[in-house]
Design an enzyme around this catalytic site. Structure first.
Site, PDB file in Angstrom:
ATOM      1  N   SER A  20       0.824  -1.211   0.000  1.00 58.54           N
ATOM      2  CA  SER A  20       0.000   0.000   0.000  1.00 58.54           C
ATOM      3  C   SER A  20       0.860   1.263   0.000  1.00 58.54           C
ATOM      4  O   SER A  20       0.319   2.370  -0.087  1.00 58.54           O
ATOM      5  CB  SER A  20      -0.949   0.007   1.204  1.00 58.54           C
ATOM      6  OG  SER A  20      -0.245  -0.171   2.405  1.00 58.54           O
ATOM      7  N   ASN A 107      -2.511  -2.732  12.935  1.00 54.81           N
ATOM      8  CA  ASN A 107      -3.970  -2.568  12.839  1.00 54.81           C
ATOM      9  C   ASN A 107      -4.462  -1.330  13.590  1.00 54.81           C
ATOM     10  O   ASN A 107      -5.270  -0.561  13.065  1.00 54.81           O
ATOM     11  CB  ASN A 107      -4.684  -3.824  13.341  1.00 54.81           C
ATOM     12  CG  ASN A 107      -4.397  -5.034  12.451  1.00 54.81           C
ATOM     13  OD1 ASN A 107      -3.829  -4.887  11.368  1.00 54.81           O
ATOM     14  ND2 ASN A 107      -4.764  -6.219  12.912  1.00 54.81           N
ATOM     15  N   HIS A 153     -39.609  22.871 -12.617  1.00 55.25           N
ATOM     16  CA  HIS A 153     -39.573  22.099 -13.875  1.00 55.25           C
ATOM     17  C   HIS A 153     -38.753  22.823 -14.943  1.00 55.25           C
ATOM     18  O   HIS A 153     -38.965  22.606 -16.131  1.00 55.25           O
ATOM     19  CB  HIS A 153     -40.980  21.830 -14.412  1.00 55.25           C
ATOM     20  CG  HIS A 153     -41.944  21.327 -13.379  1.00 55.25           C
ATOM     21  ND1 HIS A 153     -42.163  19.991 -13.143  1.00 55.25           N
ATOM     22  CD2 HIS A 153     -42.723  21.989 -12.482  1.00 55.25           C
ATOM     23  CE1 HIS A 153     -43.052  19.849 -12.170  1.00 55.25           C
ATOM     24  NE2 HIS A 153     -43.405  21.052 -11.744  1.00 55.25           N
ATOM     25  N   SER A 274     -12.527  26.583 -27.882  1.00 49.94           N
ATOM     26  CA  SER A 274     -12.578  25.388 -28.708  1.00 49.94           C
ATOM     27  C   SER A 274     -11.455  25.459 -29.721  1.00 49.94           C
ATOM     28  O   SER A 274     -11.110  26.548 -30.197  1.00 49.94           O
ATOM     29  CB  SER A 274     -13.926  25.321 -29.428  1.00 49.94           C
ATOM     30  OG  SER A 274     -13.815  24.534 -30.599  1.00 49.94           O
ATOM     31  N   LYS A 280     -16.326  29.914 -29.344  1.00 48.87           N
ATOM     32  CA  LYS A 280     -16.720  29.166 -28.158  1.00 48.87           C
ATOM     33  C   LYS A 280     -16.054  29.668 -26.878  1.00 48.87           C
ATOM     34  O   LYS A 280     -14.912  30.115 -26.875  1.00 48.87           O
ATOM     35  CB  LYS A 280     -16.385  27.671 -28.335  1.00 48.87           C
ATOM     36  CG  LYS A 280     -17.309  26.924 -29.266  1.00 48.87           C
ATOM     37  CD  LYS A 280     -18.770  26.920 -28.829  1.00 48.87           C
ATOM     38  CE  LYS A 280     -19.068  25.884 -27.768  1.00 48.87           C
ATOM     39  NZ  LYS A 280     -18.943  24.503 -28.242  1.00 48.87           N
ATOM     40  N   ASN A 282     -16.327  27.770 -23.360  1.00 51.62           N
ATOM     41  CA  ASN A 282     -16.966  26.614 -22.714  1.00 51.62           C
ATOM     42  C   ASN A 282     -16.845  26.677 -21.192  1.00 51.62           C
ATOM     43  O   ASN A 282     -15.796  27.063 -20.675  1.00 51.62           O
ATOM     44  CB  ASN A 282     -16.351  25.319 -23.241  1.00 51.62           C
ATOM     45  CG  ASN A 282     -16.629  25.130 -24.724  1.00 51.62           C
ATOM     46  OD1 ASN A 282     -17.691  25.522 -25.206  1.00 51.62           O
ATOM     47  ND2 ASN A 282     -15.679  24.555 -25.434  1.00 51.62           N
ATOM     48  N   GLU A 287     -18.463  22.302 -15.621  1.00 53.23           N
ATOM     49  CA  GLU A 287     -18.749  20.932 -16.067  1.00 53.23           C
ATOM     50  C   GLU A 287     -17.928  19.916 -15.274  1.00 53.23           C
ATOM     51  O   GLU A 287     -18.412  18.824 -14.955  1.00 53.23           O
ATOM     52  CB  GLU A 287     -18.453  20.789 -17.558  1.00 53.23           C
ATOM     53  CG  GLU A 287     -19.435  21.562 -18.433  1.00 53.23           C
ATOM     54  CD  GLU A 287     -18.990  21.573 -19.885  1.00 53.23           C
ATOM     55  OE1 GLU A 287     -19.676  20.953 -20.704  1.00 53.23           O
ATOM     56  OE2 GLU A 287     -17.952  22.188 -20.193  1.00 53.23           O
TER      57      GLU A 287
HETATM   58  N1  ARG Z   1      -1.198  -1.385   5.183  1.00 51.35           N
HETATM   59  C1  ARG Z   1      -2.199  -1.935   6.041  1.00 51.35           C
HETATM   60  C2  ARG Z   1      -3.517  -1.192   5.848  1.00 51.35           C
HETATM   61  O1  ARG Z   1      -3.511  -0.141   5.340  1.00 51.35           O
HETATM   62  C3  ARG Z   1      -1.782  -1.808   7.473  1.00 51.35           C
HETATM   63  C4  ARG Z   1      -2.383  -2.826   8.371  1.00 51.35           C
HETATM   64  C5  ARG Z   1      -1.798  -4.147   8.110  1.00 51.35           C
HETATM   65  N2  ARG Z   1      -2.194  -5.092   9.079  1.00 51.35           N
HETATM   66  C6  ARG Z   1      -2.072  -6.414   8.853  1.00 51.35           C
HETATM   67  N3  ARG Z   1      -2.462  -7.185   9.783  1.00 51.35           N
HETATM   68  N4  ARG Z   1      -1.574  -6.876   7.752  1.00 51.35           N
HETATM   69  O2  ARG Z   1      -4.579  -1.690   6.171  1.00 51.35           O
END
Ligand code: ARG
Length: 457
Positions: A20, A107, A153, A274, A280, A282, A287
């Site tokens: 991650s 965690n 409407h 454009s 134009k 825009n 948008e």
């Molecule tokens: N990179 C993990 C997340 O964002 C961190 C927690 C990982 N915990 C684990 N038990 N693998 O959730």
């Protein structure tokens, strides 16, 4: 970090799906802050020595300084921001770095980091919304008496003022602010110390870490602490609602900027040309604000579906919580800034708004109301009489106010000359003095209320 019981390393695709760090590096400031609060507590509780705690804290400062100057290194082998930081800390201060993770798990660490990040995101959005509301107030104040057609409407309905219309968005943004404030208050509990899921046998002080990180209190259930992502969903839901409001305003700008309407000229700074049609101009920024609302709703849906059906406590699916929140936040922040810029600089073509308000029989209700008030006609009958007057005016291609008294009296003899006073758009808006109505006095009072509330806030 966890290789002790493994004989072989991960497959390269495993490394890739598992990591991650490419996105959670955005949590680095929160990760350092969480670790510093944790190690200070470990030191205070005598779980690590005061000396080790001080070494680790100084090392974390050094890592932070490196990140600040050089960015966070993306090393897929180290998975995430927590391990990248711990590993760099170990390179800098040696094996004592290994004491930092005592009485903690990734965690509760990631749950804490992410809450801190979302809390900052909310503060950021809140500041943007204050600026947007202030721009709306300023522009509303300039157009308290400028009449435009009010629509239902998308058909000309009754005249309103531009100030009233802008203040409608001020009210919506006010509710958005309150939704973000609610989310912030609800999420401001600290999960740090829940450890992996069950708490810890070490004599930690969760009040201390919660206070150090600006939380109101520690969370009450360790299982919930590591598995709860309500706070991220609250943010995404508030962001979705807010983006809907911005999108509706954006849509109005797109319509208003079209040639048949020509209610606004959007500033050059928020328009594009454009490549083929030289005339134009825009409304791209508007948008894109409208388009971003769809993506933000998509981010919200993504996390809803990720969380649905996950058993307690932590599952790796939850690592996917961050990209949609980051994306939604970036899109929302841009949308708020673009909309604020447009509101501040758009040219309202009030002459054109007035002309359209005068051309659409928007004062028909005023004629019906006059019959009720002055001639004691039941409203349903007055509605019918007025309908015939509108038909006559339409056939002749003139406004209601331009119908001669004789023709009106031929439709209903109870109509007198004084009716003409209520048929102008200015008389119409001025008459709507009910609380929250479109009369200029009402708008002025509501603007004053909003300013007073802002002073008090
Ligand atoms: N990179 C993990 C997340 O964002 C961190 C927690 C990982 N915990 C684990 N038990 N693998 O959730």
């Amino acid at each position: 970090m966890w290789g002790g019981r493994f004989a072989a390393g991960p497959a390269s695709v495993m490394r890739e799906i598992n990591a991650s760090i490419p996105f959670d590096k955005r949590l680095w400031k929160q990760d350092i802050a969480g670790s510093k609060a944790h190690v200070a507590m470990l030191g205070a509780q005598g779980i690590v020595s005061a000396q080790d705690a001080a070494t680790i804290a100084a090392g974390l400062d050094q890592v932070a300084a490196e990140y600040e100057n050089e960015g966070v290194p993306v090393n897929l082998d180290l998975e995430d921001i927590h391990m990248v930081t711990e590993s760099r800390l170990a390179e800098l201060i040696g094996p004592v770095a290994g004491r930092l993770h005592t009485a903690r798990s990734r965690n509760d660490q990631v749950a804490t980091d992410f809450r801190l990040w979302v809390r900052d995101a909310i503060d950021d959005v809140a500041a943007g919304l204050v600026a947007l509301q202030s721009a709306l107030l300023t522009r509303a104040e300039q157009h308290v008496t400028d009449v435009m057609p009010g629509f239902t409407h998308l058909q000309s309905a009754q005249p309103v003022t531009l100030g009233h219309h802008l203040m409608a968005y001020h009210a919506m943004i006010g509710r958005d602010r309150s939704r973000f404030a609610d989310a912030r208050a609800r999420m401001n509990e600290c999960p740090l110390g829940a450890a992996a899921l069950a708490g810890t046998g070490f004599p930690i002080d969760r009040q201390m870490t919660a206070a150090a990180l600006g939380f109101d209190r520690p969370t009450a259930n360790s299982l919930d602490s590591v598995s709860d992502r309500d706070f991220a969903l609250d943010y995404l839901m508030a962001a979705t609602q807010c983006s809907l409001h911005l999108s509706r305003l954006a849509e109005e700008f797109v319509i208003w900027a079209s040639q048949p309407f020509a209610f606004v000229t959007l500033p050059d700074a928020y328009s594009t040309g454009s490549s083929i049609m030289p005339q134009k101009r825009n409304p791209d920024a508007a948008e894109l604000v409208r388009g971003h609302a769809g993506r933000i709703a998509g981010c919200m849906t993504a996390l809803v579906v990720t969380m649905k059906g996950l058993p307690l406590a932590y599952s790796k699916d939850m690592q996917d919580d961050k990209p949609p929140v980051f994306e939604a936040h970036d899109l929302l922040a841009l949308s708020i800034a673009a909309m604020t810029g447009m509101i501040e600089t758009v040219t309202f073509r009030t002459d054109r708004m007035r002309a359209l308000a005068e051309s659409g029989y928007a004062t028909a209700t005023d004629l019906a109301d006059w019959l009720v008030r002055e001639a004691d006609v039941p409203f349903r009958e007055a509605h019918h009489i007025t309908g015939r007057a509108v038909k006559l005016a339409e056939d002749r291609g003139v406004s209601l106010a331009a119908l001669p008294l004789g023709d009106l009296q031929a439709i209903d003899a109870r109509i007198t000359d004084s009716v003409h006073a209520v048929l102008t758009v200015d008389a119409s808006v001025a008459s709507r003095r009910s609380y929250g109505g479109t009369a200029p006095d009402q708008i002025r009072a509501r603007i004053a209320d909003a300013r007073a509330q802002e002073q008090g806030a």
